[in-house]
Enzyme design. Structure first.
Site, mmCIF file in Angstrom:
data_model
loop_
_atom_site.group_PDB
_atom_site.id
_atom_site.type_symbol
_atom_site.label_atom_id
_atom_site.label_comp_id
_atom_site.label_asym_id
_atom_site.label_seq_id
_atom_site.Cartn_x
_atom_site.Cartn_y
_atom_site.Cartn_z
ATOM 1 N N TYR A 59 0.839 -1.196 0.000
ATOM 2 C CA TYR A 59 0.000 0.000 0.000
ATOM 3 C C TYR A 59 0.878 1.251 0.000
ATOM 4 C CZ TYR A 59 -3.670 -3.311 1.421
ATOM 5 O OH TYR A 59 -4.545 -4.366 1.505
ATOM 6 N N LEU A 207 -17.792 -2.782 1.749
ATOM 7 C CA LEU A 207 -18.737 -1.805 1.207
ATOM 8 C C LEU A 207 -18.683 -1.778 -0.320
ATOM 9 C CD1 LEU A 207 -18.114 1.066 3.788
ATOM 10 C CD2 LEU A 207 -19.902 -0.684 3.799
#
Length: 330
Positions: A59, A207
């Site tokens: 990341y 989500l």
């Protein structure tokens, strides 16, 4: 905050964790532009009882681990820390997976240094390497436990067969895979296997990569460097169809007095005590919203209504490109 047990470890982790990827990678503006807001979000997570933090060495090519170190150095004992290894970058920015023991030994040392910690609580192999037997990879990871550098082991996006092979070498505490109202690939053999073996299913992108937040009305609002623009599910036609489902879910959420994001997280929590979603955000207001989902409880009738909404039309588009799909469920 509610808490759940991590596999058979006896460790208590927040029922809703914090995915930290978006602070430094993939979703447009990163912590280079709003580092303080990300740090504020991390501090707030602890105030809200969210002790399960998820990062990875890829990341921001290490930037996310470095970001977390700002809080870890002060409050290490309050955080159950998970990170991952395996993805490596070419000079042009493209990446590939390397699950070899040799690379793993380099990767864990680099992560420990960036995170400024002595031990990683949960260390994942970010994928399963088609060129390295999973038994060999996990055997090498187990050595890290013996050396005291890692406490527990995890896999990500592994097939049921790979989970079994890995668990036979060393106990696997968690399997992290994409799981949401829009992605239910783990239901069936994978979830059956984790439950048989007592492994927690950590649900990333719970989500739907923002689909079920009610905040994306058009893909035109996404930054040019937002990787979702390349995902089939967000392509023209597919996105609009999926948005129809989101709208229906929003209407039901409104009836329940919650947001569609809270509905999505509460639905996951209702699938079993062994499910722990890790929604990602770098904004305090969304973190508060996500955390509140732990207090939402659905009746069976509510679950049935949500399923009826999902049954009205199929999810349009796959969750990854063809190249990305080759790296999962193997």
């Amino acid at each position: 905050m509610q808490y759940r047990k991590l596999g058979k470890t006896g460790e208590s982790i927040s029922a809703i964790g914090l995915g930290c990827m978006g602070m430094s990678f993939a979703y447009g503006d990163t912590q280079e532009h709003n580092g303080q807001e990300s740090l504020d979000t991390l501090e707030l997570a602890l105030d809200l009882g969210i002790n399960f933090w998820d990062t990875a060495d890829m990341y921001g090519q290490g930037a996310n681990e470095t970001l977390l170190s700002n809080i870890l150095t002060k409050k290490r004992d309050k955080i159950f820390l998970a990170t991952k290894f395996g993805f490596r970058f070419h000079d042009d920015g493209s990446y590939y997976f390397d699950g070899s023991p040799a690379y793993m030994k380099q990767a864990v040392e680099a992560s420990l240094k960036r995170l400024k910690v002595d031990v990683i609580d949960l260390y994942y192999a970010h994928r399963v390497d088609e060129n390295v037997p999973v038994e060999e990879m996990v055997g090498a990871m187990a050595d890290l436990v013996k050396e005291g550098k890692v406490r527990y082991l995890g896999l990500s996006e592994a097939s049921a067969a790979s989970v079994r092979k890995a668990h036979a070498i060393h106990p696997i505490a968690a399997l992290q895979s994409e799981y949401s109202l829009f992605t239910r690939d783990v239901e069936g053999s994978i979830l059956d296997t984790t439950r048989e073996l007592g492994i927690t299913l950590v649900a990333y992108s719970p989500l739907g990569r923002g689909l079920t937040t009610g905040t994306i009305a058009s893909t035109a609002t996404l930054s040019d460097n937002d990787f979702r623009k390349g995902l089939p599910r967000f392509q023209d036609g597919n996105f609009e169809q999926n948005l129809q489902t989101v709208t229906a879910l929003e209407n039901f959420a409104r009836e329940k007095g919650i947001t569609v994001a809270q509905l999505s997280l509460a639905w996951l929590l209702a699938q079993g005590e062994d499910i722990v979603p890790i929604p990602g955000t770098k904004r305090p207001k969304y973190l508060r919203e996500n955390a509140a989902a732990a207090d939402v409880h659905f009746s069976q009738a509510d679950i049935n209504t949500i399923q009826q909404i999902l049954d009205q039309q199929a999810v349009a588009g796959s969750r990854y490109t063809d190249a990305g799909l080759k790296l999962v469920n193997r």
